[in-house]
Scaffold this motif. Sequence first.
Motif, mmCIF file in Angstrom:
data_model
loop_
_atom_site.group_PDB
_atom_site.id
_atom_site.type_symbol
_atom_site.label_atom_id
_atom_site.label_comp_id
_atom_site.label_asym_id
_atom_site.label_seq_id
_atom_site.Cartn_x
_atom_site.Cartn_y
_atom_site.Cartn_z
ATOM 1 N N GLN A 56 5.852 9.120 -4.123
ATOM 2 C CA GLN A 56 5.130 8.039 -4.788
ATOM 3 C C GLN A 56 6.057 6.860 -5.070
ATOM 4 O O GLN A 56 5.686 5.694 -4.878
ATOM 5 N N ILE A 57 7.273 7.168 -5.522
ATOM 6 C CA ILE A 57 8.265 6.121 -5.779
ATOM 7 C C ILE A 57 8.605 5.377 -4.496
ATOM 8 O O ILE A 57 8.694 4.148 -4.464
ATOM 9 N N SER A 58 8.801 6.133 -3.414
ATOM 10 C CA SER A 58 9.110 5.532 -2.120
ATOM 11 C C SER A 58 7.997 4.592 -1.668
ATOM 12 O O SER A 58 8.256 3.482 -1.193
ATOM 13 N N GLU A 59 6.759 5.017 -1.846
ATOM 14 C CA GLU A 59 5.620 4.190 -1.436
ATOM 15 C C GLU A 59 5.535 2.931 -2.297
ATOM 16 O O GLU A 59 5.251 1.836 -1.786
ATOM 17 N N THR A 60 5.800 3.064 -3.587
ATOM 18 C CA THR A 60 5.787 1.901 -4.477
ATOM 19 C C THR A 60 6.848 0.888 -4.064
ATOM 20 O O THR A 60 6.588 -0.322 -4.017
#
Length: 242
Positions: free
Chosen positions: A219-223
């Motif tokens: 999720q962090i990577s996508e953000t």
Amino acid sequence: MIKGAIFDVDGTLLDSLGIWEEADVRYLERLGIHAEEGLGRILYPMTLKEASGYIKRHYPIQETTEEIAAGVLEIVGEFYEEEAPLKSGAAELLESLRRRGIPMTAATTGERPLVEAAFKRLGIRSYLGKIFTCTEAGAGKDQPDIYRLAAGYLGIKPQETLVFEDALYAVETAAKAGFVTVGIEEPYNASDKEEIKGLADIYLERLKPSAAFWEEINQISETKRREIHRDDKKNSTDHSRK
């Protein structure tokens, strides 16, 4: 989506920071000299050259500072070749990434022969496609060069790359360069723990991430990817208006 990982070595994969406090004491013991109490802590912040000068000035030995430095490095080398242990959970973490098909590299401020020797003895060398050193990168971890070289080798972008680090300044460098940072608990950096926790995307008190860890980092990577895409789009629009 996370597509690769970069691991620091000392204090992250290896429980090895203590040798830099012990090496000078061991060196003096080999000469039959009893070291003062707390010598390791006195010398820990110093460069090898500075520490060798301190020993030369404070202890009755005939060796030159260069010979002292060489003797200390010999002890450090023996430690990596014969003693340096993995941090608890490190092997399991590496295997977890391998099972997920995530390629890995190492990025170290240490010297390649020492790291290679320890990794081979501990049976983890095959997990890491390549070992990058700050000496070869031409800059320390106060600069992002080594992380960019490692990500380039993996063929991925910073926002797709995990960087595991235990030192505050290294976490800060990787974070500023756009990497997904994982702070690692390390007693020698206890005074920086809260700052690392506040700066890193995720903080691990032990190297045993849960299923929730993997969901969170993706999720962090996508953000991060969306933020970079938005910024790139904004810059492109602003440029076209000029």
